[in-house]
Motif scaffolding. Structure first.
Motif, PDB file in Angstrom:
ATOM      1  N   ARG A  42      14.158 -20.317 117.544  1.00 45.91           N
ATOM      2  CA  ARG A  42      13.293 -20.332 116.536  1.00 45.91           C
ATOM      3  C   ARG A  42      13.400 -21.619 115.706  1.00 45.91           C
ATOM      4  NH1 ARG A  42      14.535 -15.161 112.830  1.00 45.91           N
ATOM      5  NH2 ARG A  42      14.334 -14.331 115.062  1.00 45.91           N
ATOM      6  N   LEU A  43      12.455 -22.312 115.330  1.00 47.47           N
ATOM      7  CA  LEU A  43      12.532 -23.492 114.684  1.00 47.47           C
ATOM      8  C   LEU A  43      12.017 -23.589 113.243  1.00 47.47           C
ATOM      9  CD1 LEU A  43      13.011 -26.515 115.037  1.00 47.47           C
ATOM     10  CD2 LEU A  43      10.595 -26.862 115.740  1.00 47.47           C
ATOM     11  N   ALA A  44      12.822 -23.724 112.153  1.00 43.81           N
ATOM     12  CA  ALA A  44      12.439 -23.951 110.959  1.00 43.81           C
ATOM     13  C   ALA A  44      12.049 -25.319 110.620  1.00 43.81           C
ATOM     14  CB  ALA A  44      13.557 -23.566 110.021  1.00 43.81           C
ATOM     15  N   HIS A  45      10.793 -25.579 110.309  1.00 38.48           N
ATOM     16  CA  HIS A  45      10.360 -26.918 110.030  1.00 38.48           C
ATOM     17  C   HIS A  45      10.933 -27.630 109.010  1.00 38.48           C
ATOM     18  CE1 HIS A  45       6.472 -26.406 112.794  1.00 38.48           C
ATOM     19  NE2 HIS A  45       7.439 -25.449 113.323  1.00 38.48           N
ATOM     20  N   ASP A  46      10.994 -28.839 108.942  1.00 34.48           N
ATOM     21  CA  ASP A  46      11.300 -29.691 107.897  1.00 34.48           C
ATOM     22  C   ASP A  46      10.208 -29.559 106.736  1.00 34.48           C
ATOM     23  OD1 ASP A  46      13.942 -30.469 108.988  1.00 34.48           O
ATOM     24  OD2 ASP A  46      13.030 -32.312 109.755  1.00 34.48           O
ATOM     25  N   GLY A  47      10.594 -29.839 105.651  1.00 35.08           N
ATOM     26  CA  GLY A  47       9.549 -29.538 104.472  1.00 35.08           C
ATOM     27  C   GLY A  47       9.968 -28.635 103.347  1.00 35.08           C
ATOM     28  N   PRO A  48       8.865 -28.121 102.690  1.00 36.83           N
ATOM     29  CA  PRO A  48       9.217 -27.316 101.559  1.00 36.83           C
ATOM     30  C   PRO A  48       9.765 -26.177 101.733  1.00 36.83           C
ATOM     31  CG  PRO A  48       6.779 -27.899 101.640  1.00 36.83           C
ATOM     32  CD  PRO A  48       7.381 -28.366 103.057  1.00 36.83           C
ATOM     33  N   ARG A  49      10.620 -25.523 100.919  1.00 33.45           N
ATOM     34  CA  ARG A  49      11.587 -24.521 101.086  1.00 33.45           C
ATOM     35  C   ARG A  49      11.124 -23.243 100.008  1.00 33.45           C
ATOM     36  NH1 ARG A  49      12.473 -26.441 105.241  1.00 33.45           N
ATOM     37  NH2 ARG A  49      14.350 -27.488 105.880  1.00 33.45           N
ATOM     38  N   ASP A  50      11.356 -22.081 100.551  1.00 32.20           N
ATOM     39  CA  ASP A  50      11.143 -21.057  99.679  1.00 32.20           C
ATOM     40  C   ASP A  50      12.433 -20.148  99.636  1.00 32.20           C
ATOM     41  OD1 ASP A  50       8.317 -21.465  99.759  1.00 32.20           O
ATOM     42  OD2 ASP A  50       7.954 -20.160 101.493  1.00 32.20           O
ATOM     43  N   ALA A  51      12.353 -19.380  98.371  1.00 30.37           N
ATOM     44  CA  ALA A  51      13.210 -18.532  98.019  1.00 30.37           C
ATOM     45  C   ALA A  51      12.659 -17.240  98.162  1.00 30.37           C
ATOM     46  CB  ALA A  51      14.021 -18.886  96.513  1.00 30.37           C
ATOM     47  N   VAL A  52      13.165 -16.462  99.105  1.00 27.54           N
ATOM     48  CA  VAL A  52      12.477 -15.195  99.677  1.00 27.54           C
ATOM     49  C   VAL A  52      13.450 -14.117  99.018  1.00 27.54           C
ATOM     50  CG1 VAL A  52      11.947 -13.718 101.446  1.00 27.54           C
ATOM     51  CG2 VAL A  52      11.710 -16.069 101.558  1.00 27.54           C
ATOM     52  N   PHE A  53      12.768 -13.151  98.233  1.00 26.69           N
ATOM     53  CA  PHE A  53      13.505 -12.022  97.677  1.00 26.69           C
ATOM     54  C   PHE A  53      12.559 -10.733  97.588  1.00 26.69           C
ATOM     55  CE2 PHE A  53      11.104 -14.246  94.298  1.00 26.69           C
ATOM     56  CZ  PHE A  53      10.812 -13.415  93.559  1.00 26.69           C
ATOM     57  N   SER A  54      13.241  -9.399  97.363  1.00 26.97           N
ATOM     58  CA  SER A  54      12.436  -8.335  97.241  1.00 26.97           C
ATOM     59  C   SER A  54      12.458  -7.680  95.718  1.00 26.97           C
ATOM     60  CB  SER A  54      13.139  -7.169  98.230  1.00 26.97           C
ATOM     61  OG  SER A  54      13.157  -7.835  99.464  1.00 26.97           O
ATOM     62  N   VAL A  55      11.305  -7.090  95.463  1.00 26.65           N
ATOM     63  CA  VAL A  55      11.100  -6.864  94.127  1.00 26.65           C
ATOM     64  C   VAL A  55      10.759  -5.228  94.226  1.00 26.65           C
ATOM     65  CG1 VAL A  55       9.723  -6.873  92.219  1.00 26.65           C
ATOM     66  CG2 VAL A  55      10.142  -8.894  93.159  1.00 26.65           C
ATOM     67  N   PRO A  56      11.541  -4.299  93.257  1.00 26.65           N
ATOM     68  CA  PRO A  56      11.202  -2.873  93.213  1.00 26.65           C
ATOM     69  C   PRO A  56       9.740  -2.738  92.752  1.00 26.65           C
ATOM     70  CG  PRO A  56      12.658  -3.496  91.597  1.00 26.65           C
ATOM     71  CD  PRO A  56      12.441  -4.770  92.428  1.00 26.65           C
ATOM     72  N   GLU A  57       9.220  -1.484  92.864  1.00 22.75           N
ATOM     73  CA  GLU A  57       7.788  -1.144  92.440  1.00 22.75           C
ATOM     74  C   GLU A  57       7.654  -1.395  90.878  1.00 22.75           C
ATOM     75  OE1 GLU A  57       5.719   2.156  94.127  1.00 22.75           O
ATOM     76  OE2 GLU A  57       7.449   2.038  95.812  1.00 22.75           O
ATOM     77  N   ASP A  58       8.685  -1.148  90.177  1.00 22.60           N
ATOM     78  CA  ASP A  58       8.523  -1.080  88.883  1.00 22.60           C
ATOM     79  C   ASP A  58       8.603  -2.440  88.230  1.00 22.60           C
ATOM     80  OD1 ASP A  58      11.078  -1.353  89.381  1.00 22.60           O
ATOM     81  OD2 ASP A  58      11.838  -0.403  87.499  1.00 22.60           O
ATOM     82  N   LYS A  59       8.882  -3.429  88.884  1.00 20.21           N
ATOM     83  CA  LYS A  59       8.787  -4.843  88.549  1.00 20.21           C
ATOM     84  C   LYS A  59       7.696  -5.871  89.063  1.00 20.21           C
ATOM     85  CE  LYS A  59      12.565  -4.385  85.776  1.00 20.21           C
ATOM     86  NZ  LYS A  59      13.073  -2.923  86.068  1.00 20.21           N
ATOM     87  N   LEU A  60       6.977  -5.071  89.922  1.00 21.75           N
ATOM     88  CA  LEU A  60       5.794  -5.781  90.504  1.00 21.75           C
ATOM     89  C   LEU A  60       4.902  -6.471  89.705  1.00 21.75           C
ATOM     90  CD1 LEU A  60       4.554  -6.697  93.239  1.00 21.75           C
ATOM     91  CD2 LEU A  60       3.414  -4.474  93.443  1.00 21.75           C
ATOM     92  N   ALA A  61       4.371  -5.658  88.462  1.00 23.67           N
ATOM     93  CA  ALA A  61       3.441  -6.368  87.666  1.00 23.67           C
ATOM     94  C   ALA A  61       4.260  -7.292  86.976  1.00 23.67           C
ATOM     95  CB  ALA A  61       3.038  -5.137  86.840  1.00 23.67           C
ATOM     96  N   LEU A  62       5.328  -7.326  86.600  1.00 22.20           N
ATOM     97  CA  LEU A  62       6.075  -8.580  85.909  1.00 22.20           C
ATOM     98  C   LEU A  62       5.908  -9.784  86.893  1.00 22.20           C
ATOM     99  CD1 LEU A  62       7.724  -9.613  83.737  1.00 22.20           C
ATOM    100  CD2 LEU A  62       9.816  -8.649  84.942  1.00 22.20           C
ATOM    101  N   VAL A  63       6.380  -9.819  87.948  1.00 23.78           N
ATOM    102  CA  VAL A  63       6.272 -11.007  88.946  1.00 23.78           C
ATOM    103  C   VAL A  63       4.743 -11.409  89.210  1.00 23.78           C
ATOM    104  CG1 VAL A  63       6.748 -11.676  91.278  1.00 23.78           C
ATOM    105  CG2 VAL A  63       8.491 -10.185  90.047  1.00 23.78           C
ATOM    106  N   ARG A  64       3.854 -10.229  89.597  1.00 22.76           N
ATOM    107  CA  ARG A  64       2.586 -10.683  89.699  1.00 22.76           C
ATOM    108  C   ARG A  64       1.982 -11.571  88.743  1.00 22.76           C
ATOM    109  NH1 ARG A  64      -0.163  -8.835  94.021  1.00 22.76           N
ATOM    110  NH2 ARG A  64       0.916  -6.917  94.294  1.00 22.76           N
ATOM    111  N   ALA A  65       2.352 -11.288  87.356  1.00 18.07           N
ATOM    112  CA  ALA A  65       1.682 -11.896  86.369  1.00 18.07           C
ATOM    113  C   ALA A  65       2.168 -13.454  86.311  1.00 18.07           C
ATOM    114  CB  ALA A  65       2.132 -11.145  85.047  1.00 18.07           C
ATOM    115  N   LEU A  66       3.303 -13.789  86.999  1.00 16.77           N
ATOM    116  CA  LEU A  66       3.695 -15.244  87.031  1.00 16.77           C
ATOM    117  C   LEU A  66       3.003 -15.745  88.445  1.00 16.77           C
ATOM    118  CD1 LEU A  66       7.421 -14.338  86.070  1.00 16.77           C
ATOM    119  CD2 LEU A  66       5.464 -14.900  84.646  1.00 16.77           C
ATOM    120  N   GLU A  67       2.585 -15.057  89.156  1.00 17.13           N
ATOM    121  CA  GLU A  67       2.025 -15.791  90.597  1.00 17.13           C
ATOM    122  C   GLU A  67       1.115 -16.867  90.214  1.00 17.13           C
ATOM    123  OE1 GLU A  67       0.101 -14.533  94.745  1.00 17.13           O
ATOM    124  OE2 GLU A  67       0.029 -13.040  93.072  1.00 17.13           O
ATOM    125  N   GLY A  68       1.755 -18.194  90.898  1.00 15.89           N
ATOM    126  CA  GLY A  68       0.676 -19.326  90.856  1.00 15.89           C
ATOM    127  C   GLY A  68       1.218 -20.268  89.574  1.00 15.89           C
TER     128      GLY A  68
END
Length: 376
Positions: free
Chosen positions: A200-226
């Motif tokens: 498995r090869l992770a390409h050089d370049g941009p990095r992401d912070a990957v995390f999990s959000v519970p259902e009750d906080k989804l609307a809060l995070v979705r409002a910040l998308e983009g």
């Protein structure tokens, strides 16, 4: 003819009638109990929340690389965590059978080339014979069909030879981009099928912070998308806050955790693959809001309400309010109350409009008497 009652007998009859009437009279209802309640004096303030989610730093693009052909792995010159460059050999198959196939295709190509050259020479001779009148036109047409069939066979053999040449080249698994090996899934000596993942090869370049959000906080995070820099990423062991942008939110929950996977772009920040980080999401500050305990709210007539205490009469009345959210066990009220009002915070589900109440007073435990000094 009835005899007149004597005065003592008449008095006795009147007393018995009075007693009977008293026995039939409805008793007076007992007074409603005065309930003890906890209260809170409303004060204004500023509300805002801060949420932290555990995250892992991952590459924007991570590929599972495998051979295009099946075979036995004879060597794998890279290990977990190695940095590789584009085109570098990651693993090697035993090329014996692939080379034999390439040799067979090359021989078939030579045979087809010879057949085509012979058919072309025959066609040229028959053209000359037709010009001299020694053969018919039908015979020349047969030679033309033979030439075209030989040409098709040559084209097929040439294509097959190219395919076999590519197959032989597929015995070497090469990196299609620079990056880091994040997983090794096959070892030398193992026979793998075409397409089976080897590394498995992770390409050089941009990095992401990957995390999990519970259902009750989804609307809060979705409002910040983009929105660029709408969330912050704090690497483990560092006080630095890196701006990040929520770029992707899973459309469905994870079947095991019932949370939504979110990816926040941190660009080319100086973070390491697999590093633990905290993603910080802050809600905008709201002014002139009131915070109440969750237990102060009650639903009356389909509306969210609270009980207000009238200190002059020590009675309660219902007041509808508007709540914009919650911070743990605290509810943020944006409308319906003003500072200075006294709200019931405990015992709200047993109250009725106009009911008499009293403030709850904590019982103070008695102080044990001091031990008397013992003289010797």
């Amino acid at each position: 003819m009835s005899l007149p009652l004597s005065r003592p007998a008449f008095a006795a009859v009147v007393s018995l009638c009075a007693l009977a009437l008293l026995a039939c009279a409805r008793p007076e209802p007992a007074p409603a109990p005065v309930r003890a309640v906890r209260t809170l004096t409303v004060t204004g303030g500023v509300a805002g929340s801060r949420h932290e989610f555990a995250a892992e730093v991952k590459a924007r693009v991570e590929s599972r690389l495998g051979f295009r052909v099946g075979g036995k792995i004879v060597k794998r010159p890279v290990d977990l965590g190695d940095s590789v460059k584009a085109g570098q050999v990651l693993a090697q198959l035993d090329p014996g059978d692939l080379r034999l196939g390439e040799d067979s295709a090359r021989a078939a190509l030579s045979s087809a080339q010879a057949s085509f050259e012979l058919a072309a020479a025959d066609f040229k001779r028959y053209q000359e014979l037709l010009a001299q009148g020694f053969i018919s036109a039908a015979e020349l047409e047969r030679r033309d069909a033979t030439l075209k069939a030989a040409q098709a066979t040559l084209d097929q053999a040439r294509a097959q030879s190219a395919v076999q040449g590519n197959q032989a080249g597929y015995a070497s698994l090469r990196a299609d981009a620079g990056g880091v090996i994040t997983a090794v899934e096959a070892e030398p000596g193992q026979v793998v099928a075409a397409g089976a993942s080897v590394v498995r090869l992770a390409h050089d370049g941009p990095r992401d912070a990957v995390f999990s959000v519970p259902e009750d906080k989804l609307a809060l995070v979705r409002a910040l998308e983009g929105r660029a820099g709408a969330v912050k990423v704090q690497p483990w062991g560092s006080n630095e806050l890196l701006p990040a942008t929520v770029r992707e939110i899973a459309a469905a929950t994870d079947v095991a955790t019932r949370t939504f996977l979110v990816k926040a772009d941190v660009g080319s920040a100086a973070v390491k693959l697999g590093q633990t980080a905290a993603v910080i999401v802050e809600t905008p500050k709201l002014g002139s809001v009131i915070k109440l305990p969750l237990g102060a709210l009650v639903e009356l007539g389909g509306k969210t309400s609270v009980w207000l205490l009238d200190t002059a009469t020590m009675t309660v009345k219902a007041q509808s309010v508007e709540a914009s959210g919650a911070e743990g066990n605290v509810v943020i009220v944006t409308a319906g109350l003003v500072p200075g009002q006294e709200v019931v915070t405990a015992g709200v589900h047993v109250l009725t409009p106009g009911q008499k109440v009293k403030r709850f007073v904590e019982a103070v435990p008695p102080v044990p008497p001091a031990a008397s000094a013992v003289t010797h």
